[in-house]
Design a protein around this motif. Sequence first.
Motif, PDB file in Angstrom:
ATOM      1  N   VAL A   1       0.838  -1.198   0.000  1.00 22.68           N
ATOM      2  CA  VAL A   1       0.000   0.000   0.000  1.00 22.68           C
ATOM      3  C   VAL A   1       0.877   1.254   0.000  1.00 22.68           C
ATOM      4  O   VAL A   1       0.614   2.222  -0.720  1.00 22.68           O
ATOM      5  N   VAL A   2       1.944   1.222   0.799  1.00 18.14           N
ATOM      6  CA  VAL A   2       2.870   2.353   0.850  1.00 18.14           C
ATOM      7  C   VAL A   2       3.566   2.520  -0.495  1.00 18.14           C
ATOM      8  O   VAL A   2       3.724   3.642  -0.997  1.00 18.14           O
TER       9      VAL A   2
ATOM     10  N   LEU B   1     -10.468   7.725  -6.052  1.00 22.18           N
ATOM     11  CA  LEU B   1     -11.268   6.508  -5.898  1.00 22.18           C
ATOM     12  C   LEU B   1     -10.531   5.285  -6.413  1.00 22.18           C
ATOM     13  O   LEU B   1     -10.615   4.197  -5.821  1.00 22.18           O
ATOM     14  N   VAL B   2      -9.790   5.437  -7.498  1.00 22.97           N
ATOM     15  CA  VAL B   2      -9.001   4.315  -8.022  1.00 22.97           C
ATOM     16  C   VAL B   2      -7.945   3.897  -7.004  1.00 22.97           C
ATOM     17  O   VAL B   2      -7.756   2.703  -6.711  1.00 22.97           O
ATOM     18  N   PHE B   3      -7.242   4.867  -6.425  1.00 21.67           N
ATOM     19  CA  PHE B   3      -6.237   4.553  -5.405  1.00 21.67           C
ATOM     20  C   PHE B   3      -6.884   3.909  -4.177  1.00 21.67           C
ATOM     21  O   PHE B   3      -6.330   2.962  -3.595  1.00 21.67           O
ATOM     22  N   ILE B   4      -8.038   4.405  -3.782  1.00 26.26           N
ATOM     23  CA  ILE B   4      -8.716   3.859  -2.609  1.00 26.26           C
ATOM     24  C   ILE B   4      -9.103   2.397  -2.844  1.00 26.26           C
ATOM     25  O   ILE B   4      -8.917   1.539  -1.972  1.00 26.26           O
TER      26      ILE B   4
ATOM     27  N   LEU C   1      -7.725   0.225  -4.969  1.00 23.95           N
ATOM     28  CA  LEU C   1      -6.527  -0.614  -5.021  1.00 23.95           C
ATOM     29  C   LEU C   1      -5.959  -0.858  -3.622  1.00 23.95           C
ATOM     30  O   LEU C   1      -5.610  -1.993  -3.272  1.00 23.95           O
ATOM     31  N   ASN C   2      -5.864   0.192  -2.824  1.00 17.08           N
ATOM     32  CA  ASN C   2      -5.323   0.032  -1.477  1.00 17.08           C
ATOM     33  C   ASN C   2      -6.253  -0.803  -0.601  1.00 17.08           C
ATOM     34  O   ASN C   2      -5.787  -1.585   0.244  1.00 17.08           O
ATOM     35  N   TRP C   3      -7.553  -0.664  -0.798  1.00 14.89           N
ATOM     36  CA  TRP C   3      -8.506  -1.478  -0.037  1.00 14.89           C
ATOM     37  C   TRP C   3      -8.347  -2.952  -0.399  1.00 14.89           C
ATOM     38  O   TRP C   3      -8.375  -3.824   0.492  1.00 14.89           O
ATOM     39  N   LEU C   4      -8.181  -3.255  -1.672  1.00 13.84           N
ATOM     40  CA  LEU C   4      -7.988  -4.644  -2.091  1.00 13.84           C
ATOM     41  C   LEU C   4      -6.716  -5.227  -1.479  1.00 13.84           C
ATOM     42  O   LEU C   4      -6.698  -6.381  -1.028  1.00 13.84           O
TER      43      LEU C   4
END
Length: 291
Positions: free
Chosen positions: A204-205, A244-247, A249-252
């Motif tokens: 995520v980082v 939203l795309v970053f959110i 991906l990071n959530w997955l």
Amino acid sequence: MSSVLFDSPGPRGRRLVMFGNVASGVVVAGVVVFVLVVLAQQGQLDPALWVAALDGRAWQFYYLPGLQNTLRAAAFATVGAVAFGVLFGVGRLSLNPLVRVLSGVVVEFFRAVPVLLMMFFLWVFFSRQLTWVPDRPYAAVVVALVLYNGSVIAELVRSGVRNLPRGQSEAALAVGLTGAQSLRSVLLPQALVAMLPAVISQLVVVLKDSALGTLIAYPELLRATQILASGEQNPLQALTVAALVFIVLNWLLSVLAHRLSLTLSSRTSGKTVEGVGIGNPVAAPVVPEPH
């Protein structure tokens, strides 16, 4: 009975807490309404701006190519960071004091230097000294992410090995393995399995820090979104889509790390049974007598 950090509030305390929650909700709602009114007055809520930020052209020429570059940098940086982290993490556990000190200096140095500063330095270095590098912004982003996140993973490796039960190393030494063989064949594999969820969380980082490449003209998702926003004059809408795309991906990745942690804990924990040991022979199974 569940334990609490403080005494449960009485009737008056509960009323105060409820009043505080209601007041906070009203304040937040007021701020949201105020922001929406200001945006509406400036024409930022025009549906045409959202259409331009969400149509097929925006995805085909901006979001998807930028996302591809983001994932490409994150993937290569992750592989390099894991290799760097395992190498220098083992180096920090070495019995050789020189190797241990040098590994510690390297890890602590790259953990202390900001990622953005490393990207700028590497970008200038590649541009002036290593001009043969074909994609210098990409190389600077990947190398900077490898150095920083690899140093973090090196600390995960070191702490993972140190946190293993002491009996693991003692058992390895008891069967005739040397210290280096014990680390390589017994301790390190267990530490890598235990730290796998933490490594995935570190992705995520890596994914978020790849957005810093926009400052050195690397065409990742944020850079592509800025180009789209400058052409369509819809920075709010375009950046919202990118966020939203970053959110997602990071959530997955967070869900994957959580699932993996649960899977590994279920496989490595359980009821212990008596086994072979010194003064602890295996008891013969009790077989019922036939009637």
